[in-house]
Motif scaffolding. Structure first.
Motif, mmCIF file in Angstrom:
data_model
loop_
_atom_site.group_PDB
_atom_site.id
_atom_site.type_symbol
_atom_site.label_atom_id
_atom_site.label_comp_id
_atom_site.label_asym_id
_atom_site.label_seq_id
_atom_site.Cartn_x
_atom_site.Cartn_y
_atom_site.Cartn_z
ATOM 1 N N ALA A 115 6.503 -2.139 -1.317
ATOM 2 C CA ALA A 115 6.373 -1.408 -2.004
ATOM 3 C C ALA A 115 6.426 0.175 -1.504
ATOM 4 O O ALA A 115 6.855 0.028 -0.715
ATOM 5 N N MET B 257 -2.165 3.333 -4.094
ATOM 6 C CA MET B 257 -2.088 2.016 -5.177
ATOM 7 C C MET B 257 -1.802 0.302 -3.564
ATOM 8 O O MET B 257 -1.032 1.215 -2.342
ATOM 9 N N PHE B 258 -2.153 -0.589 -4.313
ATOM 10 C CA PHE B 258 -2.287 -1.933 -3.277
ATOM 11 C C PHE B 258 -2.173 -2.925 -4.101
ATOM 12 O O PHE B 258 -2.637 -2.736 -5.750
ATOM 13 N N GLY B 259 -2.049 -3.909 -3.847
ATOM 14 C CA GLY B 259 -1.786 -5.299 -4.437
ATOM 15 C C GLY B 259 -3.115 -6.366 -3.665
ATOM 16 O O GLY B 259 -2.861 -6.382 -2.428
ATOM 17 N N ILE C 112 0.602 -1.113 -0.233
ATOM 18 C CA ILE C 112 -0.277 -0.251 0.467
ATOM 19 C C ILE C 112 1.066 1.077 0.271
ATOM 20 O O ILE C 112 1.464 1.448 0.273
ATOM 21 N N ALA D 119 2.420 5.325 -11.964
ATOM 22 C CA ALA D 119 1.649 4.811 -11.130
ATOM 23 C C ALA D 119 2.041 3.100 -11.746
ATOM 24 O O ALA D 119 2.195 3.521 -12.702
ATOM 25 N N THR E 9 4.700 6.052 -8.262
ATOM 26 C CA THR E 9 5.112 5.075 -7.858
ATOM 27 C C THR E 9 4.492 3.389 -7.842
ATOM 28 O O THR E 9 5.109 3.845 -9.286
ATOM 29 N N VAL F 27 6.360 -11.324 -4.180
ATOM 30 C CA VAL F 27 5.380 -10.211 -3.988
ATOM 31 C C VAL F 27 6.532 -8.875 -3.018
ATOM 32 O O VAL F 27 7.320 -9.541 -2.069
ATOM 33 N N ILE G 1 4.462 -0.666 -7.296
ATOM 34 C CA ILE G 1 4.517 -1.923 -7.409
ATOM 35 C C ILE G 1 5.156 -3.583 -7.564
ATOM 36 O O ILE G 1 4.892 -3.116 -9.536
#
Lengths: 340, 340, 340, 340
Positions: free
Chosen positions: D190, B294-296, B286, D164, D208, D187, D210
Motif C-alpha cells: 500500500a 489504514m491497515f490490513g 499500513i 480511503a 490512500t 496482498v 489497500i
C-alpha cells in the motif's frame, strides 16, 4: 544407521526430512537449501529441529542476514552423508548430481527430474528389487506413485491387461502464489505422462490417459478404467485394496465427500501439516462394465511420495534385500496401517 | 482446577478442546456431540484423547453403531462440570442453556448465538472485567474478535475516534461442502454486524463497514480506516502492534503474500491442524491519509476465538480478577508470544 | 407455424426462447414465469422482445409491482399454444403437466424431471423417430445430451460396444449464488446417471462412469473410454466428429486451453450471452489403448440442450418425419455448421 | 469523420473496436495485431467485420498461414489514420509511439503504460479539457476509471476532502490461462496505484488505499470511505449517482448479489460478450459514520474504460471543446443511460 541428507527444503523436502526423522534405522544429517523462504523461517521459529546447510556462501550470507543459524555448506554435509534425497526444483537435481558423484554419495531424485538423471525409475511397491544397490534412483511423480499403488495392488490380485486413466490435477499446493487457475479447467495433450510412466514401471500393462487441471489445492483425483485378466468383483477389489497399508478405503456415508474432506480429516487426526501418506479410494466409485472395473482415487500430492522415497533409501543402501520387508519397515516407522 | 466441558465437536469445538487441554489450571471433562461426524471418526483413530459424551440416547446409539467409545450422556458430563464452552451450531446454544442452568453450570457461547443468550458480550482484551463472575457469556465472532484486538490495541495507545471496516470474508472452511461460492463475490447489506458489535464492545468508538464474501477458505482479510484522537505514525503503529502477543506483524518481503501464505506457514510450524491463534497485520499495508491510519488484517477464522474463549473461562470463574494477568496466563499456556 | 410457449424463464428457458425465435417455422407465443427475477428485469430493459405471462394472479401482481408488462396468465397463453417447452425447476414440470393436458397441448420437459413425466426419453440425434407424435417428451440432461452426440456419432461409424465415462461437472452457472464449492472436488456415487441414461437412449451400448464436481462455471469436461466394435484410427475419429454439425473439433495450438477458452471464444464470436450450442472435442485428447479410443469433451451446460429440444418440437408435432431432415432444419436456423 | 485505428486486438482492443464502430462520427480503419490468437480466429469466423492489419511481415505470414485475411501492414493503416487507440500489452505502447509520431497520428494509450508515454493522464469526466488537442493521452486504468466516476460525481455535488479505498481485484479475465490464483487472496504493497492516480487526476482530493487480489474473474469490487466537505445524506448520494449515465445503482433485493449477478445480467441483456460499460453501486452498501460516507462499487474490468477512451478521441481531435457535450455524444452512441 544410514546417514541421509535432504537437499531442497520446499514442499517435498520438508516432508522427506520429517519422514526420515521417524525411521529408527536412519539418521538425518540435515537439510540443505539455496535461499531464504517461509519454510526456513518456520524452521527457525520451531527451534531448528534439523541442522540447516547452505548450498553456497552467498546463500549462507543471506540466511545469516535473516538470523537463521546455518550449520555449514552443502559440501560439509555431503562428507557425512550416505545418500541424498534431492527435492530441488525440476532440473536442479541433474546439476547437483555431479557434486553427489564427487563425494561418492547416492541420491534419490523426485519425479520432476528427467528419467535419465537416474539408473532406475523407482516405485517402492512395484519394482523394489530394481533399486537394490543402485547409485541414482528417480522416484515416480506424485500422481504416478499413488496410481501405481492401486494398479499394482490389483495387478498382483487378478492381473491387469490395460488401464485408461483420467486425472483431475490440482493446479497448486496450499500457499502457492506462483501458479494457479481461476474458474478454469485446463486440458493437456494426451496421453498424460503418468500413463507412459506406469508402462515403464509395469511394462506388461497397456496404459493411456487424459489429464485436466482443476482450480483446487487439496489433492488430485484420478479415475481408472482397468481391464483385468480375470474377472474380479467389486467386493474382491475392496478387500484387496483394504489389505494395502498405503491405501485407505473411504465412503461417502462416512462423510468423505471429496478431496477437501480428506484434507480436513488428516488435520483432525493431528497429522503434521494435515498430511496423509495414504491414497484414498472411494468404495462408492467402484463400478463394473462387463469385465472392466472402474474406481476413483485421491492423491495427496504433497506427501504421497514420502513412503516410496524412503523405500528407495532402503533399496539403494540394500538395507533390506526383500521389498516386502523394506516396505513394512517404512510403513511401521511412518505409522502406516497402524490405524486399521 | 476448573472443570471444562466442550459442547459441540465441530470446527470450533475441536480447537477449544485442544486449547483447554493446554491450560495448566483447567481440566477438560470431555467433549459432547449430537451425531457421528468425520471429526469424531478422527478422534477415535487418534485413540480417544478426550472422553466423548453423547447429547442423548439416540446419538449414543448412533456413535456406538459406528464403533465409537462413548463415556456417557451430556447430563452425566454436566454433573462434573464447572463451565461449558458451547460451540454448537447457531441457535442450538440458546436451547442448551436451559440444561446448563438446571445443572448450575456456567457457559460461554460462540458468536453465532444471539446476544441475548448471554449476560455479557465478551472480548478477552477489551472488556475482561465485565465477564467477571458472569454466568453466561457470549464471545464476539471470529472477525470481530480479531478486529477488536487490533483496534483496541491502537485505542489504548492513541485513542480511536472512528473506524470504517471492509471485510473480505472467506465463504467456507477447508473441508466444507455445505456452503461455497464459485467465481463470485457476494455483497452484504451494510453496515456489517462486525462494525455494530465493535461499537457494543468499545462504545466510545464509531464504526461502520461493508462486507463482501470471497471464494477462499484460508482466512478473512479486513482493512481498517481508523481516525485516531491524536496523530500516530506508521512506525509507532507497528511498534504498538508488535507488543501484542495475539498479533503477528508480517511482511511481503518475508514471503507472506496473502492468507494462503499464513496457512502454509502455520502448517510448516507444525501447529496442529495448521492453526494460528494470532491475527496477522501486514506492515506493507499500513498507510496514512492525513491523520487517518489504514491497515490490513488476516483473521484465521477457525482458531482466532480460542484464546479469548479461554479468557472467558478465567473471567466467569474469576480465576483471575485482573484481565491482564488472565490474558497472560492464557497466552503462556497456548504458546502465544513465545516465538518473539 | 407451430405455436410454442416457454414455461420457466431461467437459464435454460431464456435460451429456449431465443432458439425458438430463430426457427422460421415456429412462432414463439411468449414466456411464462412464476416470480420476479434478474432475467425478467433484463427482459424489460431490452424492451420486452417476448410477451411475458404470469403463472398466476399473485405472480402477475408481483411483476406489475416491479413495473414489468404482463401479457396475461399461463392459461391464456396455453390457449394459443401447440407445444410447451417446460424449463421449470426439477419437479415443477410434473405438476404443470396436468394443466398442459387440460388444454390439450404437448410438452417437452428438461433433464431435471423424472423420466416418467414423459412418454419418451428423447435425444434429437439418437432416437428422433421415437418422439414422433408423442405428447410428452423428456430431453436428456446437458451432460447426457452432449455425451450422446459424440458416442452416437462414433457408434454410427464403427459401432460402440461399451463406454466408461468420467465427468468433471461444473458446480454452478455464471451468476449462481445458491450453489457452489470453494477449493473442493466432490465425488458422487457411481455409476453416474449419465451412464445409465446413455444406456436408456442407446440400449445396445454398455456404459458406466464416475462423476466429480469441480469449482468452475464454464462447462463440464467429460472423458470417454470407448470400446469400438471394429478398430477405428484417431484420424478416422477426428474426421467423423468433424462431419457432425453439433460438434466442434478444437486444438491446444489454436489457443483452446480448456473450458474457459471456449467461453471466451463464444463471447468473441458475438454469440448472445457468450453461448455455444456445440460440444467441443479436443483433437489433442484423442488417444488409443489397444482397440479402445479415449477422448475429452467440453459441454456448454447452459445452451447445449437447445438444439435437441427444438428437434423435440419437430418430432412431437411431426413437422418432419425424418430425423435427419428435422435436425438439419434446426441446425440451419441456429446457424450450426455454417462456420465450417 | 475521424479515422480511428485500434492497435492490439486483445481483451480491451476488441471492445474498443466495437465501441468506435458504434460512434456516428468516427470511422474504424481497422484493427492491428502481432500474432495469431483466439480472438482473431473468432474475427474470421464472424466474417471479418473489421479489416485486420499485421504489425509486420512475419505476423502477416503467420496470419495468412492460419487462413486469416490480412488487409495490409500497420504502416499502411497508419497512413489512413487520424488517431490510434493503443491497447497493446504494457510497455509495447511506448515502443509503438515512435511509429505513430513518424506518421503524425495521435494516440490514446491504456492504463498499463507508464504515465510519461503521454502528455496528458486522462479521464473523460474529470479532466476532459486537459485532453483537448493533445497528441498523446494515457487513460486511467480500469479500477481508477470507475473509481473516479463515482468520486468525481460526489465531488461535484458536495466536495470531497479525502478518500480511503479498498480494492478487491479480480485476478484474471474469463478465459485467462496465463495468470490466476487458486484459493488465495494476495496482498499488495500500500498505497495502491489507484489512490495515487486518483490524486493525479483530482489533485485537490487526498487518497490512500489497500489492494487485495481475489480468485474471481467477473469484476473488481471497491469500497470507498469518503470524507465530504459538507455533509451529504445517503438519499442525496443515491440521487446524485443515479443522474450519472455511466453509473448504475443496483440493489440486493433486485437480485444483484455480487459481481457474478452483474455479469449474468449483462449477458441476459444481450450485450455483446456480456459486457457492461457502467460501474454499479449497491444502494445497500451506502452507509455513514459521522460525516464520512462509505459505499461499494463494481468495476467491469474488460469494458469500463471504453467510454472514457472514446471521450479521449473527442478531446484529442477537438471534436467537441466542451467535455459535457463530448461525453453525452459518446454515451448516446454507446446506449448509455438510454435504459433509464
Amino acid at each position: 544407521m544410514t546417514n541421509v541428507l535432504v537437499v531442497g527444503y520446499g514442499t517435498i523436502g520438508q516432508r522427506l526430512a520429517d519422514g526420515v526423522s521417524l525411521q529408527d534405522d536412519m539418521n538425518l544429517i540435515g537439510v540443505v537449501d539455496a535461499a531464504m523462504s517461509l519454510s526456513i523461517r518456520a524452521l527457525k521459529e520451531k527451534g531448528m529441529p534439523y541442522d540447516l546447510y547452505a548450498v553456497n556462501e552467498t546463500c549462507r550470507a543471506e540466511l545469516a542476514a535473516n538470523g537463521i543459524p546455518v550449520r555449514g555448506l552443502l559440501e560439509e554435509a555431503l562428507e557425512k552423508t550416505d545418500i541424498v534425497l534431492d527435492a530441488t526444483s525440476a532440473g536442479v537435481g541433474a546439476k547437483n548430481k555431479e557434486q553427489y558423484k564427487k563425494y561418492g554419495v547416492k541420491a534419490v531424485f523426485q519425479g520432476g527430474e528427467k528419467n535419465d538423471v537416474a539408473d532406475v525409475f523407482f516405485h517402492g511397491y512395484a519394482n523394489y528389487e530394481k533399486g537394490l544397490h543402485a547409485d541414482f534412483l528417480k522416484l515416480t511423480s506424485c500422481n504416478t506413485t499413488g496410481l501405481i499403488r492401486a494398479v499394482d495392488c490389483l495387478d498382483k490380485k487378478c492381473g491387469i491387461e490395460k488401464v485408461a486413466i483420467t486425472i483431475v490435477r490440482r493446479v497448486a499446493d496450499p500457499g502457492d502464489y506462483h501458479r494457479g487457475l481461476t474458474n478454469a479447467l485446463q486440458v493437456d495433450k494426451a496421453p498424460n505422462h503418468q500413463a507412459l510412466d506406469l508402462m515403464t514401471i509395469l511394462p506388461e500393462i497397456k496404459a493411456t490417459g487424459i489429464l485436466v487441471h482443476a482450480p483446487v489445492t487439496h489433492g488430485h483425483f484420478i479415475t481408472v478404467v482397468a481391464t483385468p485378466k480375470r474377472d474380479i468383483s467389486v467386493k474382491e477389489a475392496i478387500d484387496t485394496f483394504k489389505e494395502h497399508n498405503r491405501i485407505r478405503m473411504v465412503r461417502l456415508d462416512e462423510g468423505f465427500q471429496g478431496n477437501a474432506s480428506i484434507f480436513k480429516y488428516a488435520r483432525d487426526l493431528g497429522r503434521p501439516r494435515g498430511d496423509l501418506y495414504e491414497i484414498c479410494i472411494w468404495e462408492d466409485t467402484i463400478v463394473k462394465s462387463g469385465k472392466d472395473i472402474m474406481f476413483g482415487i485421491h492423491i495427496p500430492q504433497e506427501s504421497v511420495t514420502i513412503p516410496e522415497t524412503i523405500d528407495a533409501i532402503r533399496a539403494a543402501m540394500a538395507m533390506d534385500t526383500d521389498g516386502k520387508t523394506a516396505v513394512e519397515k517404512t510403513n511401521k516407522n511412518l505409522g502406516l496401517g497402524g490405524w486399521k
